[in-house]
Design a protein around this motif. Sequence first.
Motif, short mmCIF file in Angstrom:
data_model
loop_
_atom_site.label_atom_id
_atom_site.label_comp_id
_atom_site.label_asym_id
_atom_site.label_seq_id
_atom_site.Cartn_x
_atom_site.Cartn_y
_atom_site.Cartn_z
N ALA A 60 0.83 -1.20 0.00
CA ALA A 60 0.00 0.00 0.00
C ALA A 60 0.87 1.26 0.00
CB ALA A 60 -0.93 0.00 1.21
N MET A 61 1.94 1.25 0.78
CA MET A 61 2.84 2.40 0.81
C MET A 61 3.50 2.60 -0.54
SD MET A 61 2.94 4.05 3.67
CE MET A 61 4.56 4.74 3.84
N ALA A 62 3.94 1.53 -1.16
CA ALA A 62 4.61 1.63 -2.46
C ALA A 62 3.63 2.10 -3.54
CB ALA A 62 5.21 0.29 -2.84
N ALA A 63 2.39 1.68 -3.45
CA ALA A 63 1.40 2.04 -4.46
C ALA A 63 0.89 3.46 -4.27
CB ALA A 63 0.23 1.06 -4.42
N LEU A 64 0.79 3.91 -3.03
CA LEU A 64 0.21 5.22 -2.76
C LEU A 64 1.22 6.36 -2.70
CD1 LEU A 64 -2.49 4.27 -0.11
CD2 LEU A 64 -2.79 4.75 -2.54
N SER A 65 2.49 6.05 -2.54
CA SER A 65 3.50 7.11 -2.43
C SER A 65 3.54 8.03 -3.65
CB SER A 65 4.88 6.51 -2.18
OG SER A 65 4.93 5.95 -0.89
N PRO A 66 3.52 7.51 -4.88
CA PRO A 66 3.50 8.43 -6.03
C PRO A 66 2.24 9.30 -6.07
CG PRO A 66 4.10 6.23 -6.73
CD PRO A 66 3.67 6.13 -5.30
N LEU A 67 1.13 8.73 -5.63
CA LEU A 67 -0.12 9.49 -5.61
C LEU A 67 -0.05 10.64 -4.61
CD1 LEU A 67 -2.81 9.30 -7.08
CD2 LEU A 67 -3.69 8.00 -5.16
N VAL A 68 0.49 10.38 -3.45
CA VAL A 68 0.64 11.43 -2.43
C VAL A 68 1.60 12.51 -2.93
CG1 VAL A 68 1.48 11.91 -0.10
CG2 VAL A 68 0.06 9.91 -0.52
N SER A 69 2.68 12.11 -3.59
CA SER A 69 3.62 13.08 -4.15
C SER A 69 2.94 13.96 -5.20
CB SER A 69 4.81 12.37 -4.78
OG SER A 69 5.50 11.63 -3.81
N LEU A 70 2.12 13.36 -6.03
CA LEU A 70 1.39 14.12 -7.03
C LEU A 70 0.43 15.12 -6.39
CD1 LEU A 70 0.88 14.44 -10.07
CD2 LEU A 70 -0.90 12.72 -9.85
N CYS A 71 -0.21 14.71 -5.30
CA CYS A 71 -1.11 15.62 -4.58
C CYS A 71 -0.34 16.80 -3.99
CB CYS A 71 -1.86 14.87 -3.48
SG CYS A 71 -3.09 13.73 -4.11
N TYR A 72 0.82 16.55 -3.41
CA TYR A 72 1.63 17.65 -2.88
C TYR A 72 2.06 18.60 -3.98
CZ TYR A 72 2.14 15.69 1.82
OH TYR A 72 1.91 15.25 3.09
#
Length: 70
Positions: A11-23
């Motif tokens: 979950a961390m590996a899959a969601l990290s790029p998404l969180v970066s994109l949100c920032y």
Amino acid sequence: VEAMQGVDAFAMAALSPLVSLCYASLVILIMRAGFLRSIMGALAAAGRMAFTNYLTQSLVLSTCLLYTSD
């Protein structure tokens, strides 16, 4: 418990790029709204100077290496 750790890591590996994109999107929205216009003016000057220093250092060191190599 060990099976949950694998799921958490995935979950961390899959969601990290998404969180970066949100920032990144949040920063872009703040910039477009003009909230940080005065701060960006000061940072732009420092950024231009850093780029000039980088180019000068690259030219000087590459010249030194060119003439000091065997």
